[in-house]
Each structure stands twice: as C-alpha cells, then as structure tokens.
Write an enzyme that holds these catalytic residues in place. Sequence first.
Site, PDB file in Angstrom:
ATOM      1  N   TRP A   1       0.664  -1.040  -0.009  1.00  0.00           N
ATOM      2  CA  TRP A   1       0.001   0.289  -0.107  1.00  0.00           C
ATOM      3  C   TRP A   1       0.791   1.265  -0.074  1.00  0.00           C
ATOM      4  O   TRP A   1       0.563   1.773  -0.758  1.00  0.00           O
ATOM      5  CB  TRP A   1      -1.017   0.309   0.846  1.00  0.00           C
ATOM      6  CG  TRP A   1      -2.154  -1.247   0.466  1.00  0.00           C
ATOM      7  CD1 TRP A   1      -2.289  -2.252   1.604  1.00  0.00           C
ATOM      8  CD2 TRP A   1      -3.188  -1.130  -0.095  1.00  0.00           C
ATOM      9  NE1 TRP A   1      -3.251  -2.724   0.947  1.00  0.00           N
ATOM     10  CE2 TRP A   1      -3.802  -2.187   0.196  1.00  0.00           C
ATOM     11  CE3 TRP A   1      -3.469  -0.318  -1.506  1.00  0.00           C
ATOM     12  CZ2 TRP A   1      -4.882  -2.728  -0.529  1.00  0.00           C
ATOM     13  CZ3 TRP A   1      -4.294  -0.441  -2.027  1.00  0.00           C
ATOM     14  CH2 TRP A   1      -5.328  -1.896  -2.081  1.00  0.00           C
TER      15      TRP A   1
ATOM     16  N   ASP B   1      -2.108   6.598   5.799  1.00  0.00           N
ATOM     17  CA  ASP B   1      -2.798   5.596   5.364  1.00  0.00           C
ATOM     18  C   ASP B   1      -3.302   4.884   6.547  1.00  0.00           C
ATOM     19  O   ASP B   1      -2.693   4.296   6.793  1.00  0.00           O
ATOM     20  CB  ASP B   1      -2.520   5.311   4.804  1.00  0.00           C
ATOM     21  CG  ASP B   1      -3.486   4.300   3.658  1.00  0.00           C
ATOM     22  OD1 ASP B   1      -4.637   3.729   4.364  1.00  0.00           O
ATOM     23  OD2 ASP B   1      -2.661   3.488   2.561  1.00  0.00           O
TER      24      ASP B   1
ATOM     25  N   LYS C   1     -13.242  -1.499   5.231  1.00  0.00           N
ATOM     26  CA  LYS C   1     -12.144  -3.378   6.406  1.00  0.00           C
ATOM     27  C   LYS C   1     -12.557  -2.429   7.958  1.00  0.00           C
ATOM     28  O   LYS C   1     -12.950  -3.869   8.537  1.00  0.00           O
ATOM     29  CB  LYS C   1     -10.908  -2.723   6.347  1.00  0.00           C
ATOM     30  CG  LYS C   1     -10.567  -3.543   4.845  1.00  0.00           C
ATOM     31  CD  LYS C   1      -9.590  -2.280   4.582  1.00  0.00           C
ATOM     32  CE  LYS C   1      -8.989  -2.821   3.173  1.00  0.00           C
ATOM     33  NZ  LYS C   1      -8.042  -1.792   1.930  1.00  0.00           N
TER      34      LYS C   1
HETATM   35  C1  LIG Z   1      -7.378  -1.595   0.844  1.00  0.00           C
HETATM   36  C2  LIG Z   1      -6.547  -0.205   1.269  1.00  0.00           C
HETATM   37  C3  LIG Z   1      -6.741   0.813   0.325  1.00  0.00           C
HETATM   38  C4  LIG Z   1      -7.368   0.861  -0.859  1.00  0.00           C
HETATM   39  O1  LIG Z   1      -8.461   1.530  -0.637  1.00  0.00           O
HETATM   40  P1  LIG Z   1      -9.173   0.975  -1.439  1.00  0.00           P
HETATM   41  O2  LIG Z   1     -11.050   2.259  -0.681  1.00  0.00           O
HETATM   42  O3  LIG Z   1      -9.834   0.542  -1.946  1.00  0.00           O
HETATM   43  O4  LIG Z   1      -8.842   2.630  -2.286  1.00  0.00           O
HETATM   44  C5  LIG Z   1      -5.050   1.204   1.006  1.00  0.00           C
HETATM   45  N1  LIG Z   1      -4.609   1.187   1.860  1.00  0.00           N
HETATM   46  C6  LIG Z   1      -4.641   0.562   2.720  1.00  0.00           C
HETATM   47  C7  LIG Z   1      -3.367   0.141   3.720  1.00  0.00           C
HETATM   48  C8  LIG Z   1      -5.695  -0.490   2.568  1.00  0.00           C
HETATM   49  O5  LIG Z   1      -5.663  -1.747   2.904  1.00  0.00           O
END
Ligand SMILES: *Cc1c(COP(=O)(O)O)cnc(C)c1O
Length: 350
Positions: free
Chosen positions: A89, A162, A186
């Site tokens: 990521w 993030d 998530k």
């Molecule tokens: C799932 C995830 C993403 C991507 O998220 P989207 O909403 O699909 O763009 C980005 N960073 C992390 C750490 C993730 O787990």
Amino acid sequence: MPLPVLERIREDLPNFQSSGLSIMESSHRWQLYEDVHHAAAAGIRELLAIPQTHEVLFLAGGATLQFGMTALNFLPADGSAAFADTGAWAQKAIKDAGLVGTATVVYDGKAAGYTRMPRREELERAIRQQPDHAYLHLTSNETINGAQLADFPDVPIPVVVDMSSDIMSRPLPWDRIDLAYAGAQKNLGPAGVTVVIIRRSLAEAPVRPLPAYLRYDTHADKQSLYNTPPVFPIYALALVLDWIREEGGLAAISARNASKADLVYTAIDTSDGFYVCPVEPGSRSVMNAVFTLAKDSLTPAFLAGAEERGFLGLGGHRSVGGCRASLYNAVSYESVQALVAWMEEFRHAN
Ligand SMILES: *Cc1c(COP(=O)(O)O)cnc(C)c1O
C-alpha cells in the site's frame, strides 16, 4: 459489518424512520439524511477523541484517491515528500506522489521483506537528518503483509497516514497526526465512503490551484455536503459507530482486538514451527494476522478445511499467498477462538 447493523439496515431500508422514503433514494439535502450525516461525523470525532483542530470529512474515491489527492494538495512539483516504504500500500502512495513531485523513501522495508514496521525513533531520526520534506507519509497497517505501526513519530512536518485497515481499532495521538485517511470498507462500514481526518490549517493550504473536489477545504467548509456524498455508506457507517458505542467504545474494541490477535499469534508461536508468522513480534498487525504453513504443500488443505467451517477469505493476498486472518472490529472473539481451534485440529492431524 457487525450482524446487528446489517439487520438494522434491513429493517430501515424500505421506510426510513416512517418517512415513506428509503435512505437509499434520499437527497443529501433531506433533513433526515443531514441528521444522519452530522451524527456520523460527530460519532467519529467522539469515539476517536479528535480535537477541534481537526475536521472529519466524508469523500469518495477510496483510499486510492487519497494517494494522489494528498500529493496534489501538499507536494509542490519541485518539492519532496518523505515516505516509509512499508509494503504494497505504501508503494502505491509513493508511485502516485512521484507523478506530482519527488517521493523520497526515508524508511525502506523492502530488503527485509517488509517483515517489520519502522520504529518511532527511526522515523524521527530520518526526518531530523533530512527535514526539507513537505510531509511524511505513513501506512499505519500494511494489510497485505500483516505489519502495523506501533507508534507515531513526533516530527516538525505534517504527518499523513493511510489508516484504511486499522482506523477505529485503537486510540490515536492527534497531536502527531495531521491527516489520516481510510476507505470505510475494512473497519467502518460498507465500501463507497472514505473518511479523512485533517488538521484544519493544513486543509487551507493547497500548494497549487486545484479543481474544487480535490481541495480539502472545499469539503471542510461545507461539512462534506459540497456535492452529493455517498449517502447510503455514511448512513451505514453511522450505525457501525452506534454498535461500537454499544460494545463499550474504542477502549473496549481496542482491548478485544488485542485479545483476538493474541489468540492467533499464540497459536502460531506455540505450533512448534508448523505455522510461521514472518512479521517481527513488535510489528505484528492486530488487524491482519499473516502466516504460512512450514509445509506449504498443506496450505490448500488447510484453507479448504477452513472454508468448510465457514472461515471465508483466509487465503493470503494474491500477491503473497499463504494465509491471512483478518480480525477487523466486527470479527467476534468467539470467531477467532473457532479459527484457532481449527488451526490446532489441522496441526494435530498433520
Ligand atoms: C484497502 C486499502 C487501500 C485501498 O483502499 P480503496 O478504498 O480500495 O482505495 C489502501 N490502503 C490500505 C492500507 C488498504 O488496506
């Protein structure tokens, strides 16, 4: 999603609060929706103890849009942003920022196979040595590698994080975080809404002219009602927040997450090498426990047996293989006990 939330959605769906309208077909200017919208933002603020210095925004585009949007707002074309390369990521964020300006990797986890996260002091030292970055970007939980940042650095530049896969799983030090973003899907609700928590003063200072939607202050000024927000996901997110409150709030959720993770990692560490977790103990994720079977040829049978017992999606990410138990907030302690029982049963049988 917690089951009680799904059941509540089913009940509400055709006729929201006896209004004769479904939230799914409502305008974002409808009073009943606006109440839900503001309650959702207030709920995030309350549960995460976010101070008034920061705004809570609801955007679209997923965490993926934030990779580029953070860079567009804060990284000048001739400037540099600092990144911790902690896995798949982080790399996506690095790639997008590199299209906007210079993305400088100040912590490189690649050589060690991303088996640990940077320590707080390592990051602080790196920024002290090279302080001329527009911001520092971190990934608090690397969902695919199963590694989680234990602590956040205190640095004199904005810290952008993030938090897609561990937001609302533990308390956060807002004095050391200037922007946090997370796709909801998530830990917070259904896919379709991205939560951004941003220091107000940072939102007001984009480094280049940008279309309205791509500026954080556009959304902050209008409380995320500048344009039509993802109405249904925000409504569902508000119900998830109610559920967290009923469960005892963030402290209770965070303690339960720690116990859930402890069950899985203990099962791995006491398996006499049958199961292996590649991640260093101090960096192991409380949200995604990644492990392999020492005898990899047994992995398909382990996963097939797991699926028969109702454990879905236990296979590792397609890019790394192995196994990954995702232990998000909605996963109960009992489910994790059942998983560990299957791990034990399979180990003894093999
Ligand atoms: C799932 C995830 C993403 C991507 O998220 P989207 O909403 O699909 O763009 C980005 N960073 C992390 C750490 C993730 O787990």
